[in-house]
Design a protein around this motif. Structure first.
Motif, PDB file in Angstrom:
ATOM      1  N   ALA A  72       0.834  -1.207   0.000  1.00 49.01           N
ATOM      2  CA  ALA A  72       0.000   0.000   0.000  1.00 49.01           C
ATOM      3  C   ALA A  72       0.869   1.257   0.000  1.00 49.01           C
ATOM      4  N   GLU A  73       1.924   1.269   0.801  1.00 47.68           N
ATOM      5  CA  GLU A  73       2.817   2.429   0.812  1.00 47.68           C
ATOM      6  C   GLU A  73       3.439   2.646  -0.562  1.00 47.68           C
ATOM      7  N   ALA A  74       3.923   1.576  -1.168  1.00 45.34           N
ATOM      8  CA  ALA A  74       4.596   1.699  -2.459  1.00 45.34           C
ATOM      9  C   ALA A  74       3.632   2.135  -3.561  1.00 45.34           C
ATOM     10  N   VAL A  75       2.455   1.528  -3.618  1.00 42.98           N
ATOM     11  CA  VAL A  75       1.531   1.850  -4.707  1.00 42.98           C
ATOM     12  C   VAL A  75       0.954   3.261  -4.538  1.00 42.98           C
ATOM     13  N   LEU A  76       0.683   3.698  -3.307  1.00 40.90           N
ATOM     14  CA  LEU A  76       0.168   5.060  -3.118  1.00 40.90           C
ATOM     15  C   LEU A  76       1.232   6.093  -3.454  1.00 40.90           C
ATOM     16  N   ARG A  77       2.472   5.801  -3.129  1.00 39.99           N
ATOM     17  CA  ARG A  77       3.561   6.712  -3.491  1.00 39.99           C
ATOM     18  C   ARG A  77       3.652   6.839  -5.017  1.00 39.99           C
ATOM     19  N   ARG A  78       3.512   5.715  -5.705  1.00 42.84           N
ATOM     20  CA  ARG A  78       3.557   5.747  -7.179  1.00 42.84           C
ATOM     21  C   ARG A  78       2.357   6.469  -7.767  1.00 42.84           C
ATOM     22  N   VAL A  79       1.192   6.276  -7.174  1.00 49.70           N
ATOM     23  CA  VAL A  79      -0.003   6.983  -7.655  1.00 49.70           C
ATOM     24  C   VAL A  79       0.209   8.494  -7.555  1.00 49.70           C
ATOM     25  N   LEU A  80       0.736   8.952  -6.414  1.00 47.06           N
ATOM     26  CA  LEU A  80       0.981  10.385  -6.251  1.00 47.06           C
ATOM     27  C   LEU A  80       2.018  10.890  -7.245  1.00 47.06           C
ATOM     28  N   GLU A  81       3.024  10.072  -7.534  1.00 45.10           N
ATOM     29  CA  GLU A  81       4.036  10.479  -8.508  1.00 45.10           C
ATOM     30  C   GLU A  81       3.451  10.553  -9.920  1.00 45.10           C
ATOM     31  N   VAL A  82       2.526   9.654 -10.247  1.00 46.66           N
ATOM     32  CA  VAL A  82       1.880   9.704 -11.567  1.00 46.66           C
ATOM     33  C   VAL A  82       0.983  10.931 -11.657  1.00 46.66           C
ATOM     34  N   VAL A  83       0.258  11.230 -10.597  1.00 47.52           N
ATOM     35  CA  VAL A  83      -0.613  12.415 -10.606  1.00 47.52           C
ATOM     36  C   VAL A  83       0.222  13.684 -10.738  1.00 47.52           C
ATOM     37  N   ASP A  84       1.391  13.715 -10.109  1.00 45.45           N
ATOM     38  CA  ASP A  84       2.279  14.882 -10.202  1.00 45.45           C
ATOM     39  C   ASP A  84       3.078  14.909 -11.502  1.00 45.45           C
ATOM     40  N   ARG A  85       2.893  13.908 -12.352  1.00 45.92           N
ATOM     41  CA  ARG A  85       3.593  13.787 -13.635  1.00 45.92           C
ATOM     42  C   ARG A  85       5.107  13.614 -13.436  1.00 45.92           C
ATOM     43  N   PRO A 108      -6.790  15.247 -12.429  1.00 44.22           N
ATOM     44  CA  PRO A 108      -6.113  16.437 -12.968  1.00 44.22           C
ATOM     45  C   PRO A 108      -4.757  16.624 -12.301  1.00 44.22           C
ATOM     46  N   PRO A 109      -3.814  17.256 -12.992  1.00 45.94           N
ATOM     47  CA  PRO A 109      -2.519  17.521 -12.354  1.00 45.94           C
ATOM     48  C   PRO A 109      -2.683  18.514 -11.207  1.00 45.94           C
ATOM     49  N   ALA A 110      -1.743  18.501 -10.296  1.00 51.20           N
ATOM     50  CA  ALA A 110      -1.819  19.367  -9.121  1.00 51.20           C
ATOM     51  C   ALA A 110      -1.747  20.834  -9.533  1.00 51.20           C
ATOM     52  N   ARG A 111      -2.463  21.683  -8.812  1.00 50.47           N
ATOM     53  CA  ARG A 111      -2.452  23.119  -9.105  1.00 50.47           C
ATOM     54  C   ARG A 111      -1.164  23.763  -8.604  1.00 50.47           C
ATOM     55  N   GLN A 112      -0.643  23.217  -7.511  1.00 49.63           N
ATOM     56  CA  GLN A 112       0.580  23.779  -6.942  1.00 49.63           C
ATOM     57  C   GLN A 112       1.800  23.111  -7.562  1.00 49.63           C
ATOM     58  N   ALA A 113       2.908  23.819  -7.529  1.00 49.15           N
ATOM     59  CA  ALA A 113       4.147  23.266  -8.056  1.00 49.15           C
ATOM     60  C   ALA A 113       4.789  22.304  -7.059  1.00 49.15           C
ATOM     61  N   ALA A 114       4.346  22.333  -5.797  1.00 52.10           N
ATOM     62  CA  ALA A 114       4.937  21.462  -4.778  1.00 52.10           C
ATOM     63  C   ALA A 114       4.557  20.013  -5.041  1.00 52.10           C
ATOM     64  N   ALA A 115       5.501  19.126  -4.820  1.00 51.19           N
ATOM     65  CA  ALA A 115       5.260  17.701  -5.023  1.00 51.19           C
ATOM     66  C   ALA A 115       4.517  17.118  -3.829  1.00 51.19           C
ATOM     67  N   ALA A 116       3.697  16.110  -4.080  1.00 55.19           N
ATOM     68  CA  ALA A 116       2.971  15.428  -3.018  1.00 55.19           C
ATOM     69  C   ALA A 116       3.920  14.494  -2.281  1.00 55.19           C
ATOM     70  N   THR A 117       3.801  14.473  -0.955  1.00 57.68           N
ATOM     71  CA  THR A 117       4.641  13.625  -0.117  1.00 57.68           C
ATOM     72  C   THR A 117       3.746  12.784   0.773  1.00 57.68           C
ATOM     73  N   LEU A 118       3.861  11.473   0.653  1.00 60.83           N
ATOM     74  CA  LEU A 118       3.071  10.558   1.468  1.00 60.83           C
ATOM     75  C   LEU A 118       3.563  10.631   2.904  1.00 60.83           C
ATOM     76  N   LYS A 119       2.656  10.815   3.851  1.00 57.64           N
ATOM     77  CA  LYS A 119       3.045  10.986   5.248  1.00 57.64           C
ATOM     78  C   LYS A 119       2.716   9.779   6.109  1.00 57.64           C
TER      79      LYS A 119
END
Length: 166
Positions: A72-85, A108-119
């Motif tokens: 779950a940690e690995a796949v969610l991290r990858r999902v966030l990376e795909v969404v952030d392009r 949709p791609p993120a509105r902010q330039a900051a990358a998503a970080t799984l916490k």
């Protein structure tokens, strides 16, 4: 001696309010009000911890596996990376179901330039063998967002079968 000229006062924009409140009167004799005040609980009594009802929670037969947590940690991290392009979507295809894959591509791609970080990632055993519900938080800039998902064991491999990104 000449009289100084005065300018007329501007017209007033306010008008007096008519007092239409009825006169105040006591609802009970003074002795009843005093006895009622003595029976009211104090603020400390109102905030005193009391017994709480316990909720019944149905537990599944199998607790979530550590493999499911790692997956779950690995796949969610990858999902966030795909969404952030930051990662190509083709790397997600073997890990998630086709319906979820289409959903991730449609995000949709993120509105902010900051990358998503799984916490934080938490798992709970779901009804049925080989299934777990995933609850996670991630940050993007100063904001905290939530993810809910479901992972299932198919043919000896974990697969993401449901996803909701908030």
């Amino acid at each position: 001696m000449p009289v100084p000229e005065t300018t007329p006062a501007p017209p007033s924009l306010t008008s007096p309010v008519i007092d239409c409140e009825p006169p105040a009167y006591l609802l009970a004799p003074p002795s009843a009000a005093v006895s009622r005040a003595k029976t009211c609980p104090t603020p400390t009594a109102l905030h005193r911890p009391g017994p709480r009802r316990l909720r019944l929670v149905e537990h599944a037969d199998h607790p979530p596996h550590t493999e499911a947590t790692r997956f779950a940690e690995a796949v969610l991290r990858r999902v966030l990376e795909v969404v952030d392009r930051r990662r190509p979507p083709a790397q997600l295809r073997p890990l998630i179901s086709p319906q979820v894959f289409d959903t991730v591509l449609a995000l949709p791609p993120a509105r902010q330039a900051a990358a998503a970080t799984l916490k934080r990632v938490r798992l709970r055993a779901a009804p049925g063998p080989g299934a777990a519900e995933v609850f996670a938080t991630f940050t993007r800039g100063p904001r905290v967002h939530a993810i809910a998902a479901r992972v299932e064991l198919h043919s000896g491999r974990w697969q993401l079968t449901a996803l909701q990104v908030g």
